[in-house]
Design an enzyme around this catalytic site. Structure first.
Site, PDB file in Angstrom:
ATOM      1  N   ASP A   1     -11.306 -66.585  19.517  1.00  0.00           N
ATOM      2  CA  ASP A   1     -12.563 -65.842  19.613  1.00  0.00           C
ATOM      3  C   ASP A   1     -12.224 -64.375  19.866  1.00  0.00           C
ATOM      4  O   ASP A   1     -12.140 -63.564  18.934  1.00  0.00           O
ATOM      5  CB  ASP A   1     -13.409 -66.445  20.747  1.00  0.00           C
ATOM      6  CG  ASP A   1     -14.714 -65.702  21.036  1.00  0.00           C
ATOM      7  OD1 ASP A   1     -14.948 -64.630  20.464  1.00  0.00           O
ATOM      8  OD2 ASP A   1     -15.505 -66.207  21.849  1.00  0.00           O
TER       9      ASP A   1
ATOM     10  N   LYS B   1     -20.299 -77.632  24.210  1.00  0.00           N
ATOM     11  CA  LYS B   1     -19.218 -76.753  24.682  1.00  0.00           C
ATOM     12  C   LYS B   1     -19.421 -76.488  26.163  1.00  0.00           C
ATOM     13  O   LYS B   1     -20.510 -76.110  26.581  1.00  0.00           O
ATOM     14  CB  LYS B   1     -19.217 -75.428  23.915  1.00  0.00           C
ATOM     15  CG  LYS B   1     -18.182 -74.426  24.444  1.00  0.00           C
ATOM     16  CD  LYS B   1     -17.964 -73.253  23.502  1.00  0.00           C
ATOM     17  CE  LYS B   1     -18.998 -72.180  23.634  1.00  0.00           C
ATOM     18  NZ  LYS B   1     -18.643 -70.972  22.846  1.00  0.00           N
TER      19      LYS B   1
ATOM     20  N   ASP C   1     -14.241 -73.902  26.456  1.00  0.00           N
ATOM     21  CA  ASP C   1     -14.057 -72.464  26.209  1.00  0.00           C
ATOM     22  C   ASP C   1     -13.511 -71.836  27.478  1.00  0.00           C
ATOM     23  O   ASP C   1     -14.140 -71.899  28.541  1.00  0.00           O
ATOM     24  CB  ASP C   1     -15.400 -71.833  25.834  1.00  0.00           C
ATOM     25  CG  ASP C   1     -15.282 -70.358  25.482  1.00  0.00           C
ATOM     26  OD1 ASP C   1     -14.152 -69.829  25.439  1.00  0.00           O
ATOM     27  OD2 ASP C   1     -16.328 -69.725  25.245  1.00  0.00           O
TER      28      ASP C   1
ATOM     29  N   GLU D   1     -11.173 -73.155  23.104  1.00  0.00           N
ATOM     30  CA  GLU D   1     -11.477 -71.818  22.599  1.00  0.00           C
ATOM     31  C   GLU D   1     -10.869 -70.741  23.496  1.00  0.00           C
ATOM     32  O   GLU D   1     -11.054 -70.756  24.702  1.00  0.00           O
ATOM     33  CB  GLU D   1     -12.998 -71.647  22.517  1.00  0.00           C
ATOM     34  CG  GLU D   1     -13.434 -70.325  21.921  1.00  0.00           C
ATOM     35  CD  GLU D   1     -14.948 -70.183  21.862  1.00  0.00           C
ATOM     36  OE1 GLU D   1     -15.423 -69.110  21.479  1.00  0.00           O
ATOM     37  OE2 GLU D   1     -15.664 -71.156  22.215  1.00  0.00           O
TER      38      GLU D   1
ATOM     39  N   SER E   1     -23.814 -74.277  24.143  1.00  0.00           N
ATOM     40  CA  SER E   1     -22.806 -73.780  25.072  1.00  0.00           C
ATOM     41  C   SER E   1     -23.380 -73.817  26.480  1.00  0.00           C
ATOM     42  O   SER E   1     -24.444 -73.247  26.741  1.00  0.00           O
ATOM     43  CB  SER E   1     -22.411 -72.347  24.698  1.00  0.00           C
ATOM     44  OG  SER E   1     -21.465 -71.833  25.605  1.00  0.00           O
TER      45      SER E   1
ATOM     46  N   GLY F   1     -22.068 -67.485  19.668  1.00  0.00           N
ATOM     47  CA  GLY F   1     -23.263 -66.816  20.175  1.00  0.00           C
ATOM     48  C   GLY F   1     -22.928 -65.789  21.241  1.00  0.00           C
ATOM     49  O   GLY F   1     -21.914 -65.899  21.945  1.00  0.00           O
TER      50      GLY F   1
ATOM     51  N   LYS G   1     -17.891 -64.112  15.345  1.00  0.00           N
ATOM     52  CA  LYS G   1     -19.075 -63.461  15.889  1.00  0.00           C
ATOM     53  C   LYS G   1     -19.277 -62.141  15.153  1.00  0.00           C
ATOM     54  O   LYS G   1     -18.368 -61.308  15.100  1.00  0.00           O
ATOM     55  CB  LYS G   1     -18.923 -63.218  17.391  1.00  0.00           C
ATOM     56  CG  LYS G   1     -18.903 -64.503  18.204  1.00  0.00           C
ATOM     57  CD  LYS G   1     -18.667 -64.227  19.679  1.00  0.00           C
ATOM     58  CE  LYS G   1     -18.673 -65.540  20.484  1.00  0.00           C
ATOM     59  NZ  LYS G   1     -18.265 -65.319  21.887  1.00  0.00           N
TER      60      LYS G   1
ATOM     61  N   LYS H   1     -17.730 -74.432  29.594  1.00  0.00           N
ATOM     62  CA  LYS H   1     -16.840 -73.362  30.023  1.00  0.00           C
ATOM     63  C   LYS H   1     -15.884 -73.891  31.085  1.00  0.00           C
ATOM     64  O   LYS H   1     -16.280 -74.694  31.952  1.00  0.00           O
ATOM     65  CB  LYS H   1     -17.642 -72.194  30.590  1.00  0.00           C
ATOM     66  CG  LYS H   1     -18.641 -71.577  29.609  1.00  0.00           C
ATOM     67  CD  LYS H   1     -17.962 -70.710  28.574  1.00  0.00           C
ATOM     68  CE  LYS H   1     -18.974 -69.988  27.693  1.00  0.00           C
ATOM     69  NZ  LYS H   1     -18.343 -69.020  26.790  1.00  0.00           N
TER      70      LYS H   1
END
Length: 369
Positions: free
Chosen positions: A239, A162, A189, A214, A136, A291, A263, A164
């Protein structure tokens, strides 16, 4: 099983690099560890993944400390239990505070596995000895820096990248990445940064052949995500909307997503994680383990849960060295060409380095029977 001592630690560790999401930037990680000891001197370890500020969820580090100190640990320290699953009933009267509950429950699970001479993976019913992992990457100020980071992680063999995104840093960012990396497994994400008013932006992501987007919409939302998923081809992954088995069940029934990021801390622990895993396996909804910028203790728990069969997509549990100059466990978590080996030693399978732990400890409290 019984515990004769539980120790609560508050730590501050500096990550190698700042990590930026739509919530903000974090570099100093303040978090909790829980150590549960039995009469034979065995220790189980759990990690509280709440951040210093309540940005990801309503929980934050000091709140988790107070919840554990005043309510959860006093409920557990005097009890005899047959199994860590018993904690769900014990914790049930206390609303939410999932990350605090998961920290204590994780320590109990680790101790239970050690008492039974099992790895935590075996105790949970894990079936895999290798796990594929992705990476990520936070929001960067420049395309050049982001592309450099991606190239480095591709070279290291990570199985999925991934990135952001947030409003104003989305379509053009993904377009630039795809121009340089047309075929890598790529996902984005959003960390709840969008609304249905942004549907044209989210639809535009369909052209980039993403694995998933996400949590594009509000944390906790299921209805608008169901509306969005009907309008876009890219799979929606939830998520921050999934805090329990019931959330997962409702999301599946509504068609709010095609993938779930699980998670452990967000859903309240390993027992609830197992329940969600089994539900999703029956429904054909693939899982991956997200994570929370964990130390090695939390990473070890992530590896154990990700060994269950329906964690079929690469997770976020990267090598310790990605985040820390020196982790607090030995050996450190190491991904080799994007693959982690599931430790088969008793419990989490890693030794907590007490000298390193003490270096980072800001506060400590011991609870005895």
């Amino acid at each position: 099983m019984e515990m004769n001592e539980i120790i609560l630690y508050k730590l501050k560790m500096r990550m190698k690099n700042p990590f930026t999401t739509s919530f903000g930037t974090e570099q100093d990680r303040i978090f909790l560890l829980v150590e549960a000891k039995d009469a034979n001197g065995r220790s189980g370890w759990g990690e509280g993944v709440a951040s210093e500020r309540p940005l990801y969820s309503e929980e934050f580090t000091q709140q988790s400390w107070y919840m554990l100190e005043q309510f959860l640990i006093p409920e557990v320290i005097h009890r005899k239990m047959d199994h860590p699953n018993d904690l769900q009933a014990i914790f049930q009267p206390y609303k939410r505070n999932h990350m605090a509950k998961a920290a204590l429950e994780g320590a109990v699970w680790d101790l239970y596995a050690k008492q039974n001479n099992q790895s935590l993976s075996q105790a949970l019913g894990g079936s895999k000895n290798k796990i594929e992992v992705g990476i990520s990457l936070g929001i960067e100020d420049s395309y050049a820096k982001l592309l450099e980071n991606i190239q480095g992680k591709v070279n290291e063999g990570y199985k999925r990248i991934k990135i952001k995104i947030k409003p104003g840093k989305d379509i053009e960012v993904v377009r630039e990445v795809r121009k340089h990396f047309p075929s890598i497994p790529l996902m984005v994400d959003a960390n709840s940064a969008y609304t249905l008013r942004d549907i044209d932006v989210l639809k535009a992501l369909d052209e980039f052949d993403l694995m998933m987007i996400e949590q594009p919409l509000a944390a906790g939302d299921l209805i608008d995500h169901a509306k969005l998923q009907k309008e876009i081809k890219t799979p929606v992954c939830l998520d921050e909307s999934i805090h329990s088995y019931n959330d997962a069940r409702q999301a599946i029934e509504l068609g709010s997503c095609k993938i779930i990021n699980l998670k452990i801390g967000r859903v309240g622990g390993l027992t609830e994680s197992k329940r969600i895993h089994d539900l999703c396996e029956q429904a054909g909804i693939p899982l991956w383990c997200g994570g929370m910028l964990e130390s090695g203790v939390g990473r070890a728990h992530n590896i154990a849960i990700a060994s269950l069969a329906n964690f079929t997509l690469p997770g976020d549990t990267a090598s310790s060295s990605r985040y820390w100059e020196k982790d607090i466990i030995d050996p450190e978590v190491v991904a080799e060409q994007g693959v982690l080996t599931v430790n088969d030693c008793p419990g989490i399978g890693y030794n907590v380095l007490m000298n390193e732990l003490e270096k980072h400890t800001m506060e400590k409290k011991v609870f005895t029977k």
